[in-house]
Design an enzyme around this catalytic site. Sequence first.
Site, mmCIF file in Angstrom:
data_model
loop_
_atom_site.group_PDB
_atom_site.id
_atom_site.type_symbol
_atom_site.label_atom_id
_atom_site.label_comp_id
_atom_site.label_asym_id
_atom_site.label_seq_id
_atom_site.Cartn_x
_atom_site.Cartn_y
_atom_site.Cartn_z
ATOM 1 N N PRO A 62 0.777 -1.242 0.000
ATOM 2 C CA PRO A 62 0.000 0.000 0.000
ATOM 3 C C PRO A 62 0.814 1.300 0.000
ATOM 4 O O PRO A 62 0.820 2.061 0.969
ATOM 5 C CB PRO A 62 -0.815 -0.132 1.286
ATOM 6 C CG PRO A 62 0.079 -0.909 2.203
ATOM 7 C CD PRO A 62 0.771 -1.901 1.302
ATOM 8 N N CYS A 63 1.441 1.611 -1.116
ATOM 9 C CA CYS A 63 2.206 2.858 -1.203
ATOM 10 C C CYS A 63 1.297 4.079 -1.078
ATOM 11 O O CYS A 63 1.770 5.164 -0.735
ATOM 12 C CB CYS A 63 3.048 2.904 -2.477
ATOM 13 S SG CYS A 63 2.138 2.648 -3.983
ATOM 14 N N HIS A 64 0.000 3.905 -1.299
ATOM 15 C CA HIS A 64 -0.929 5.029 -1.120
ATOM 16 C C HIS A 64 -1.028 5.458 0.343
ATOM 17 O O HIS A 64 -1.494 6.552 0.630
ATOM 18 C CB HIS A 64 -2.314 4.673 -1.679
ATOM 19 C CG HIS A 64 -2.979 3.522 -0.998
ATOM 20 N ND1 HIS A 64 -2.678 2.215 -1.316
ATOM 21 C CD2 HIS A 64 -3.908 3.480 -0.019
ATOM 22 C CE1 HIS A 64 -3.410 1.407 -0.565
ATOM 23 N NE2 HIS A 64 -4.160 2.156 0.236
#
Length: 162
Positions: free
Chosen positions: A130-132
């Site tokens: 989850p780079c968001h």
Amino acid sequence: MEIAYGTLETPIGCLHVAATCLGLAHVGFASMGSGTDWGVGDQLRGDPRWVEQPILQLEEYFEGCRQRFELKLDWRLSQGFYLSVLKELVMLQYGTTMSYGELARAVGSPKAARAVGTAMATNPLALVVPCHRVVRSDGSIGGYAGRPEMKAWLLDHELANR
């Protein structure tokens, strides 16, 4: 190497999914230039069942009923520092965020916040890794593959479904 491919329409665009016998290898948004090779080149066609669980779990995520992915991951598209960043990031809880600097410190490189940003930009496993959930130190959302409104939608989606 054999690779299976699939697609999924989501509220924020079409996702391309690629998996090998080792696990999920790539998740990318079509609007971000994730083309027909989806970052993995011209390979032999793999077993279509390899993408069934990733697509199902991504659908559940967008429906708001999945907070954690339970998938085998094929990490071969990442290496070195970037791989260590992504493996740390995969542990970040649904609906929470951390800064680029915090992530750099977590992987033992406290001065590497910019390199962490590059790792986020080259993440082959969007959403699942989850780079968001990585934001600027001032709490603003920062970039997301050129589409900050997608990142904002994902963060809002997670907050609404915690």
